[in-house]
Design an enzyme around this catalytic site. Structure first.
Site, short mmCIF file in Angstrom:
data_model
loop_
_atom_site.label_atom_id
_atom_site.label_comp_id
_atom_site.label_asym_id
_atom_site.label_seq_id
_atom_site.Cartn_x
_atom_site.Cartn_y
_atom_site.Cartn_z
N GLY A 13 0.39 -1.31 -0.19
CA GLY A 13 0.05 0.28 -0.41
C GLY A 13 0.81 1.26 -0.12
O GLY A 13 0.96 2.25 1.00
N SER A 137 -2.65 -0.56 14.50
CA SER A 137 -3.29 1.57 14.58
C SER A 137 -3.85 1.47 16.05
O SER A 137 -3.74 0.44 17.17
CB SER A 137 -4.88 1.68 13.97
OG SER A 137 -6.16 2.28 14.40
N TYR A 150 -12.73 -3.49 12.44
CA TYR A 150 -11.50 -3.44 12.08
C TYR A 150 -9.98 -2.84 13.18
O TYR A 150 -9.22 -3.47 12.92
CB TYR A 150 -11.89 -0.66 12.12
CG TYR A 150 -10.06 -0.39 11.12
CD1 TYR A 150 -9.68 -0.94 10.55
CD2 TYR A 150 -9.96 0.15 12.65
CE1 TYR A 150 -8.69 0.09 9.98
CE2 TYR A 150 -8.51 1.17 11.77
CZ TYR A 150 -8.26 0.96 10.64
OH TYR A 150 -6.60 1.53 10.73
N1 LIG Z 1 -4.70 7.96 8.62
C1 LIG Z 1 -4.68 6.96 9.93
O1 LIG Z 1 -5.99 7.59 10.59
C2 LIG Z 1 -4.53 5.49 10.32
C3 LIG Z 1 -4.80 5.49 11.43
C4 LIG Z 1 -4.55 4.05 12.26
C5 LIG Z 1 -3.48 3.39 11.10
N2 LIG Z 1 -3.62 3.57 10.33
C6 LIG Z 1 -3.45 2.43 8.83
O2 LIG Z 1 -3.01 3.00 8.52
C7 LIG Z 1 -2.15 2.19 6.81
C8 LIG Z 1 -1.94 3.22 5.91
O3 LIG Z 1 -3.04 3.38 5.99
P1 LIG Z 1 -3.42 5.24 5.04
O4 LIG Z 1 -4.60 6.51 6.51
O5 LIG Z 1 -2.05 5.73 4.17
O6 LIG Z 1 -4.66 5.16 4.59
P2 LIG Z 1 -4.96 5.08 2.59
O7 LIG Z 1 -3.86 6.52 2.01
O8 LIG Z 1 -5.84 4.96 2.12
O9 LIG Z 1 -3.72 4.29 2.49
C9 LIG Z 1 -3.36 2.81 2.00
C10 LIG Z 1 -2.93 2.36 1.68
O10 LIG Z 1 -3.37 0.67 1.51
C11 LIG Z 1 -3.96 0.74 0.13
N3 LIG Z 1 -4.79 -0.41 -0.04
C12 LIG Z 1 -6.06 -0.44 0.46
N4 LIG Z 1 -6.96 -1.86 -0.02
C13 LIG Z 1 -5.84 -2.48 -0.44
C14 LIG Z 1 -5.71 -3.65 -0.96
N5 LIG Z 1 -6.41 -4.45 -1.08
N6 LIG Z 1 -4.59 -4.39 -1.67
C15 LIG Z 1 -3.16 -3.28 -1.66
N7 LIG Z 1 -3.63 -2.14 -1.24
C16 LIG Z 1 -4.51 -1.65 -1.00
C17 LIG Z 1 -4.39 1.75 -0.99
O11 LIG Z 1 -4.31 1.15 -2.20
P3 LIG Z 1 -5.68 3.24 -2.53
O12 LIG Z 1 -5.39 3.68 -3.16
O13 LIG Z 1 -5.66 1.92 -3.88
O14 LIG Z 1 -6.79 2.85 -2.06
C18 LIG Z 1 -3.41 2.29 0.43
O15 LIG Z 1 -1.97 2.75 -0.87
C19 LIG Z 1 -3.46 1.13 6.85
O16 LIG Z 1 -3.19 -0.07 7.99
C20 LIG Z 1 -4.28 1.78 7.89
O17 LIG Z 1 -5.23 0.85 8.84
C21 LIG Z 1 -4.03 5.00 9.48
#
Ligand SMILES: NC(=O)c1ccc[n+]([C@@H]2O[C@H](COP(=O)([O-])OP(=O)(O)OC[C@H]3O[C@@H](n4cnc5c(N)ncnc54)[C@H](OP(=O)(O)O)[C@@H]3O)[C@@H](O)[C@H]2O)c1
Length: 254
Positions: A13, A137, A150
């Site tokens: 991702g 998370s 989640y």
């Molecule tokens: N932002 C927050 O507040 C937060 C807090 C705690 C933990 N997290 C964790 O941080 C991680 C990254 O999230 P982010 O906040 O940076 O959000 P994001 O910008 O939506 O990034 C998520 C990434 O995962 C990819 N992804 C989702 N489903 C996928 C799949 N089926 N196969 C391959 N790739 C996939 C997305 O691809 P697409 O671009 O194609 O969707 C994107 O590259 C996640 O695991 C999330 O749970 C985030």
């Protein structure tokens, strides 16, 4: 000397948000980076942004057959890697009485099963002494309405980090977790969270009230934490977790 000079990393991702910021930080620290994603166009755009030290691989974490081929696809680029950042994930929220089996499977398949089999596929390529970081998370620690599945997917990852680190001792591969609180990324959009704009604004305002520093985190702040765990600055840290949440869980009650 740069922290990650001579190292090669895979970031799942890596085309967006925390994954993309971590790819930028790893490259700034001297690493070569392979990002994975499910969408060819956004992966290619991210690789173009990252420059010559980045390559892209397409693998949908929801499809275990694609995930199982990840190792072979990476091997076509490089024989060995040093770092894996398991980051691909979705944030979908629904109360237990409204949760559908489809949404349950979606969350678990991407956030846990996809992560697990990505690791199974990639670990044979990791050099002895390598580092694996799991993006969990703060939801693994706090109770929040609508977050039960989640949160469970992230708690499962946290547990995996400890157990896998024990399994990989003989190869001196360390497995650690980073647990972010709310971070400004494309995850916090109405589309990705499945909320209306009004619900999203309400959720954001409600979350800020719970963060002692009074703001969401930035992807770069999480990226620097991941780079620390990826580097030899953290060689005595294994099976551990760094909570990066602006005090949301760590200062509860402050
Ligand atoms: N932002 C927050 O507040 C937060 C807090 C705690 C933990 N997290 C964790 O941080 C991680 C990254 O999230 P982010 O906040 O940076 O959000 P994001 O910008 O939506 O990034 C998520 C990434 O995962 C990819 N992804 C989702 N489903 C996928 C799949 N089926 N196969 C391959 N790739 C996939 C997305 O691809 P697409 O671009 O194609 O969707 C994107 O590259 C996640 O695991 C999330 O749970 C985030």
């Amino acid at each position: 000397m740069k922290k990650l000079a001579g190292k090669t990393a895979v970031i799942t991702g890596g085309n967006s948000g925390i994954g993309l910021a971590t790819a930028q930080e790893f490259i700034a620290q001297g690493a070569q980076v392979i990002i994975t994603g499910r969408n060819e166009k956004s992966v290619n755009e991210a690789v173009a942004l990252l420059g010559d030290n980045a390559k892209g691989v397409i693998a949908d974490s929801a499809d275990v057959n694609q995930v199982k081929q990840l190792g072979d696809k990476v091997k076509a680029i490089t024989e060995n890697i040093d770092i894996i950042f398991v980051n691909a994930g979705v944030g979908q929220f629904n109360s237990a009485d409204q949760m559908t089996e489809e949404m349950f499977d979606d969350i678990m398949n991407i956030n846990f099963k996809g992560a697990y089999f990505s690791l199974q596929s990639l670990l044979p390529l990791v050099n002895d002494g390598g580092s694996v970081i799991l993006n969990t998370s703060i939801n693994a620690h706090v109770g929040m309405g609508g977050a039960s599945v989640y949160a469970a997917s992230k708690a499962a990852l946290l547990s995996l980090g400890k157990n896998l680190s024990a399994e990989l001792l003989s190869r001196r591969i360390r497995v650690n977790s980073v647990s972010p609180g709310p971070v400004v990324t494309p995850l916090h959009t109405s589309d990705k969270l499945g909320l209306t704009e009004e619900q999203l604004a309400g959720m954001g305002a409600g979350l800020i009230q719970q963060i002692p520093v009074g703001r969401f985190g930035r992807s770069e702040e999480i990226a620097k934490t991941v780079a620390f765990l990826a580097s030899d600055d953290s060689t005595f840290i294994l099976g551990a977790e760094i909570i990066a949440d602006g005090g949301m869980a760590t200062l509860k009650g402050a």
